[in-house]
Design a protein around this motif. Sequence first.
Motif, PDB file in Angstrom:
ATOM      1  N   GLY A   1       0.789  -1.219   0.000  1.00 30.34           N
ATOM      2  CA  GLY A   1       0.000   0.000   0.000  1.00 30.34           C
ATOM      3  C   GLY A   1       0.821   1.267   0.000  1.00 30.34           C
ATOM      4  N   VAL A   2       1.976   1.235  -0.636  1.00 29.01           N
ATOM      5  CA  VAL A   2       2.851   2.409  -0.727  1.00 29.01           C
ATOM      6  C   VAL A   2       2.495   3.190  -1.986  1.00 29.01           C
ATOM      7  CG1 VAL A   2       5.224   3.217  -0.959  1.00 29.01           C
ATOM      8  CG2 VAL A   2       4.714   1.254   0.515  1.00 29.01           C
ATOM      9  N   HIS A   3       2.182   4.455  -1.825  1.00 30.17           N
ATOM     10  CA  HIS A   3       1.885   5.304  -2.974  1.00 30.17           C
ATOM     11  C   HIS A   3       3.183   5.859  -3.540  1.00 30.17           C
ATOM     12  CE1 HIS A   3      -0.134   8.094  -5.633  1.00 30.17           C
ATOM     13  NE2 HIS A   3       0.610   9.077  -5.121  1.00 30.17           N
ATOM     14  N   LEU A   4       3.491   5.450  -4.748  1.00 28.35           N
ATOM     15  CA  LEU A   4       4.722   5.906  -5.395  1.00 28.35           C
ATOM     16  C   LEU A   4       4.470   7.165  -6.204  1.00 28.35           C
ATOM     17  CD1 LEU A   4       6.095   2.506  -6.777  1.00 28.35           C
ATOM     18  CD2 LEU A   4       6.840   3.693  -4.712  1.00 28.35           C
ATOM     19  N   PRO A   5       5.408   8.099  -6.213  1.00 24.90           N
ATOM     20  CA  PRO A   5       5.273   9.271  -7.079  1.00 24.90           C
ATOM     21  C   PRO A   5       5.421   8.872  -8.541  1.00 24.90           C
ATOM     22  CG  PRO A   5       7.444   9.230  -6.077  1.00 24.90           C
ATOM     23  CD  PRO A   5       6.669   8.105  -5.452  1.00 24.90           C
ATOM     24  N   GLU A   6       5.003   9.749  -9.404  1.00 22.97           N
ATOM     25  CA  GLU A   6       5.071   9.490 -10.842  1.00 22.97           C
ATOM     26  C   GLU A   6       6.493   9.145 -11.283  1.00 22.97           C
ATOM     27  OE1 GLU A   6       3.923   9.119 -14.848  1.00 22.97           O
ATOM     28  OE2 GLU A   6       2.728   9.190 -13.011  1.00 22.97           O
ATOM     29  N   ALA A   7       7.486   9.743 -10.626  1.00 23.21           N
ATOM     30  CA  ALA A   7       8.883   9.492 -11.001  1.00 23.21           C
ATOM     31  C   ALA A   7       9.272   8.034 -10.858  1.00 23.21           C
ATOM     32  CB  ALA A   7       9.810  10.365 -10.149  1.00 23.21           C
ATOM     33  N   LEU A   8       8.593   7.300  -9.970  1.00 24.22           N
ATOM     34  CA  LEU A   8       8.908   5.888  -9.773  1.00 24.22           C
ATOM     35  C   LEU A   8       7.870   4.958 -10.379  1.00 24.22           C
ATOM     36  CD1 LEU A   8      10.176   5.852  -6.066  1.00 24.22           C
ATOM     37  CD2 LEU A   8      11.544   5.572  -8.140  1.00 24.22           C
ATOM     38  N   SER A   9       6.771   5.476 -10.850  1.00 21.98           N
ATOM     39  CA  SER A   9       5.699   4.614 -11.349  1.00 21.98           C
ATOM     40  C   SER A   9       5.330   4.877 -12.798  1.00 21.98           C
ATOM     41  CB  SER A   9       4.448   4.782 -10.477  1.00 21.98           C
ATOM     42  OG  SER A   9       3.987   6.127 -10.500  1.00 21.98           O
ATOM     43  N   GLY A  10       6.050   5.781 -13.431  1.00 21.81           N
ATOM     44  CA  GLY A  10       5.666   6.182 -14.781  1.00 21.81           C
ATOM     45  C   GLY A  10       6.209   5.330 -15.898  1.00 21.81           C
ATOM     46  N   GLY A  11       7.020   4.323 -15.569  1.00 20.20           N
ATOM     47  CA  GLY A  11       7.532   3.438 -16.609  1.00 20.20           C
ATOM     48  C   GLY A  11       8.828   3.888 -17.240  1.00 20.20           C
ATOM     49  N   GLU A  12       9.278   5.094 -16.943  1.00 16.72           N
ATOM     50  CA  GLU A  12      10.541   5.628 -17.455  1.00 16.72           C
ATOM     51  C   GLU A  12      11.412   6.046 -16.273  1.00 16.72           C
ATOM     52  OE1 GLU A  12      11.592   5.743 -20.549  1.00 16.72           O
ATOM     53  OE2 GLU A  12       9.739   4.946 -21.427  1.00 16.72           O
ATOM     54  N   PRO A  13      12.761   5.993 -16.440  1.00 14.41           N
ATOM     55  CA  PRO A  13      13.629   6.472 -15.355  1.00 14.41           C
ATOM     56  C   PRO A  13      13.316   7.922 -15.023  1.00 14.41           C
ATOM     57  CG  PRO A  13      14.914   5.308 -17.025  1.00 14.41           C
ATOM     58  CD  PRO A  13      13.528   5.489 -17.584  1.00 14.41           C
ATOM     59  N   PRO A  14      13.358   8.295 -13.735  1.00 13.40           N
ATOM     60  CA  PRO A  14      13.038   9.679 -13.355  1.00 13.40           C
ATOM     61  C   PRO A  14      14.070  10.660 -13.888  1.00 13.40           C
ATOM     62  CG  PRO A  14      13.937   8.478 -11.487  1.00 13.40           C
ATOM     63  CD  PRO A  14      13.715   7.466 -12.565  1.00 13.40           C
TER      64      PRO A  14
END
Length: 345
Positions: free
Chosen positions: A35-48
């Motif tokens: 249940g950890v909410h990841l920011p877009e930087a870690l969940s967007g499919g591309e390296p941040p």
Amino acid sequence: MAVRDVRTLPKAHLHLHFTGSMRPSTLLELADKYGVHLPEALSGGEPPKLRATDERGWFRFQRLYDMARSCLREPEDIQRLVREAAEEDVRDGARWLEIQVDPTSYAPRLGGLIPALEIILDALESAARETGLGMRLVVAANRMKHPLDARTLARLAVRFRDRGVVGFGLSNDERRGFARDFDRAFAIAREGGLLAAPHGGELSGPSSVRDCLDDLHASRLGHGVRAAEDPVLLARLAERGVTCEVCPASNVALGVYDKPAEVPLRTLWDAGVPMALGADDPLLFGARLAAQYGIARDTHGFTDPELAELARQSVRAASMPAEVRDEVLADIDAWLAEPSPWPVS
């Protein structure tokens, strides 16, 4: 000119951080599990998008790393991470991996410092059996914590030398504090038979490399690329045979250099400084081990014989048994002797 597949080139991987080795898909699954909410930087499919050359940029990088680490909560998560890191390295041609970890960061969720280290070492033993990859551990102190904590960690690392700990490192922002503050911890590690492999010469300039040599008596350097700015220092590294664990993709991702072509691989090579190419934190930087060799070839013009020598340098700097080293070196020669299946356009 022959062009062979760098993924089949036998090599050693000497600069890979623990959480940073995670597959992005695994991070997403573990985050969902807990249940950890990841920011877009870690969940967007591309390296941040990262740039750590100022304090704000480094803080963002560290925050993302810490959030990913928070998803490793059970021994089974540790086992999965290590097994998958080994599988990725085997796919990229690695015969040996020395993965780096600060076990204090995992201790609160794994029952304490000693249980955390035991769980990590158990995972390495299991993954080595399952994949055939030689695996060892470099225990790293955190430069942001008190030097007394580093001494405790050094003693623990020496205690577990027979379980697979081969080195002692110093990570985090090298611009903070002084290397000499950790000299006693490194003395404890060296006296206990561990190699000294601190970070230096990435975010800070040549002076941080000199500090690692003079104060910590480094036999390997995490990064070390900024030594290229000082010809006298380059000569010193070459004369001493100090291997720089160079991570081209992360150097660019963190803003140390703007483009892959600016990473001074050729400068270090021409000066005779041994190098071991590494992936650093592929979770955040995207590129794994073979891709670093691809950068050396495609951007810096390294030929197949030169790539083979880079692989040999990584093997010579590894803490592997002599018989394993001889076998891998022979296989590098065999890779170079094979006809290339790849046409040159």
